[in-house]
Design a protein around this motif. Sequence first.
Motif, PDB file in Angstrom:
ATOM      1  N   SER A 689       0.945  -1.229   0.004  1.00 29.26           N
ATOM      2  CA  SER A 689       0.172  -0.066  -0.020  1.00 29.26           C
ATOM      3  C   SER A 689       0.767   1.420  -0.002  1.00 29.26           C
ATOM      4  N   GLY A 690       2.299   1.035   0.092  1.00 37.69           N
ATOM      5  CA  GLY A 690       3.094   2.163   0.222  1.00 37.69           C
ATOM      6  C   GLY A 690       3.606   2.695   1.452  1.00 37.69           C
ATOM      7  N   TYR A 691       3.421   1.918   2.583  1.00 42.59           N
ATOM      8  CA  TYR A 691       3.693   2.075   3.911  1.00 42.59           C
ATOM      9  C   TYR A 691       5.086   1.471   4.340  1.00 42.59           C
ATOM     10  N   GLU A 692       5.834   2.095   5.069  1.00 42.24           N
ATOM     11  CA  GLU A 692       7.098   1.587   5.300  1.00 42.24           C
ATOM     12  C   GLU A 692       7.272   1.008   6.736  1.00 42.24           C
ATOM     13  N   LEU A 693       6.914  -0.463   6.925  1.00 41.47           N
ATOM     14  CA  LEU A 693       6.806  -1.072   8.101  1.00 41.47           C
ATOM     15  C   LEU A 693       7.791  -2.188   8.367  1.00 41.47           C
ATOM     16  N   ASP A 694       8.107  -2.518   9.366  1.00 39.71           N
ATOM     17  CA  ASP A 694       8.632  -3.692   9.773  1.00 39.71           C
ATOM     18  C   ASP A 694       7.829  -4.633  10.637  1.00 39.71           C
ATOM     19  N   ILE A 695       8.305  -5.853  10.808  1.00 38.18           N
ATOM     20  CA  ILE A 695       7.162  -6.871  11.628  1.00 38.18           C
ATOM     21  C   ILE A 695       7.279  -6.296  12.972  1.00 38.18           C
TER      22      ILE A 695
END
Length: 814
Positions: A689-695
Amino acid sequence: MKVLKFGGTSVANPQNINKVKNIVQDLGQEKAAVVVSAFGGITDLLLDTSHLASLQDPTYTESLKTIEERHLAAVKELIPIQVQSTVLSKIKSDLNVLETLLEGAYLIGELTPKLSDKIVSFGELLSAYIIGEYFKSEGLDATFKDSRELIITDSNYGKANVDFSSTTKNCNQFFKENPCQITVLPGFVSSSGTGDNTTLGRGGSDYTAAIVAAAQNSEFLEIWTDVNGMYTANPKLVKQAKAVPHISYEEAMELSHFGAKVLYPPTIQPILGKEIPIAIKNTFDPENPGTIISKNDNGNGKTVRGISHVGNISLLSLEGPGMIGIPGISKRFFETLSLNNISIVLITQASSEHSICVGVADEDVEIAAEAVNETFAYEMQNRKIKPAIVERDLTIVALVGDNMKSHQGLSGKMFSTLGKNNVNIRAIAQGASERNISAVIKKEDVKKALNSLHETFFEENIKQLNLFVMGVGNVGSKFLEQIHQQRKYLKKELKLNLRVIGISNSRTMVFDENGISLKDWQNQLGKGEKADKQTFFDTVKSLNYRNSVFVDNTANNEVAQSYPDYLKNNISVVTCNKIACSSDYDFYKNLKSLSKQFNAPFLFETNVGAGLPIIDTLKHLIASGDKVKKIQAVLSGSLNFVFNTFNDSVTFHDVVKQAQEQGYTEPDPTIDLSGVDVMRKILILARESGYELDIDDIENESFLPKESLETNSNEAFFESLIKYEDDFQKLYKQAADQDCKLKYVAQFEEGKTKVGLQKIPKGHDFYNLEGSDNIVLFFTERYPNQPLIVKGAGAGADVTASGIFADIIRIGNF
């Protein structure tokens, strides 16, 4: 008079020579000149033997013995015993002369071009004499004629220039006086005006036949070889190559010049003006019509008639600011190469006049570079021109066709095809006639390039995908089954030809360059070599096939970490393994970047929702300019199955065991029940979706006891489930008392993500979710209140395999 030429494979052994005799016999009473090459492999053997002798290597005598044995054995098999003695005597006498010449090269430690021509001429002279005597013994009205008495040349040993005036006169006189119906002539050999042996160059037997045909104004020239004519590409490299029924002289010259070894390039020159047609025929399939070469018939409207290549090429470049606007630079450059007897295969020059680049044979490039550096030494010393630049291990690939000049976009189509397959082009040339477009590429890419171009221009838009499959458990085996079942449909309806080239499980792996039979892949894999992930990759890379796809059906971290290696080598990756896309964000972004950089699709639709088009739908939303605001989803088919099946009459342990046995969970069920699998899935959707995330950014509200989460084996995990059965029953009762159902829900909103077990009331979109189904609600700027919903089966080997299959088809449609 008809002229027929038979190549080395056609006269390689007595069995083949008998086929030649049958073809000649079928001519009836028509007069014919039969030109023959040396027995297959003899010319190379003579060259090797003479080279050994010149190095004063005594082992040259062993090669000489092989040459002697082959010819004497042919005589004994072909010629009746009662007339053998005369033929054997002649052959032994000639071999004695050959031995003396080789001994001379050995003693002086040198092989001059003049001596080399004498030695190598024995191949054709011996074969023609033996074949002539065999024809006579079979009752044919035949005679042998030494071509050296007919074809006169200059003294350019190794590739002599023909004196056509003297040669035509000699041929006319001989054939006018010759009473025999069939004349057997040795190809390749000739003599200088001073009577010395000369040769017409490798492949010169074709040229001999053309010279004789032109001198006699023959109605037809037949070149008999081991293939059914001239092909759209080299059939040894392109399995789908087809024989071309008819091409023009000009097209044939272009194709032969650029590596089509069926025809020696100078062959057409003597007969072009007289418009004598050439037929390329197959000695081993004489009824096949082969290829007719004649004046242009407009090619039946076809543009590209063939794809050819010439290997062992180096690029020699001269560049520098001192070349701009200076008259005479090109003259000095090409004159230098000419004076050093360097043949130029390709020329290209920048419009800025800053550089000149030529293609020459690998064997000539060192001499050429030294000569050019010497010629421009002054300019180089003053830094106006750089020293000659040499690039080796290259190949020229060429599109050929008379009608190419009247069609727009062919160059673009050619270069686009090569670019999509990561074939780097080092230089480009196109003749003013527009009959040829040439590109210089790395030698290692030639097979990929030829097959890609052939697919584009000749195969009715059928695209071949070459699959390398790692992991053939539940999902992998279903995937192979589906390919086998749908292969004919894909080829007919979607114009896709799927071939599985390599298969690996954790124990063994197997490769078949022609495609593994999917009827029997288990047996072939069982007999394969020991599995090794690095060797598997190295093999895929070395095969260097066009449209290669690596399919990962494992849940293995080491395999996921190898994706960059595949993508960097223009090998697409299709995977149901969620580890790569849910690992460090930088690794995920690098994979996406490499996919774009090397034009290698990276598809992972089955990472979320198995065969459901969840990721694909999301990609389309983003690509169309929509923005995701919130995602709510039930993403674990295994957990949905578990909580749909679990109640107060069955134990939680038994339900989870059932889910594992039916293939709904990962091999390690804690990945599903701990929520890690759902965390990975919602993370992938958030990233897409375009979001910068890590687990680590995801909140996990686990319902499992701590002891269950910390088990280190499946056995210990299932034992813990029995121990905490009361806790699981309590969860069920609390939901049932509130008329709710338990669902493991993932939610992403405003950059925050969480997963956990929730009580879902009646009327909610999740309430009636059955079995192992998944559901995703996309709330976006365009769907703010009523979400876009994707719902369906989200677990199971069949649907996951179908999702992988769908990704393969997407690649086929790229």
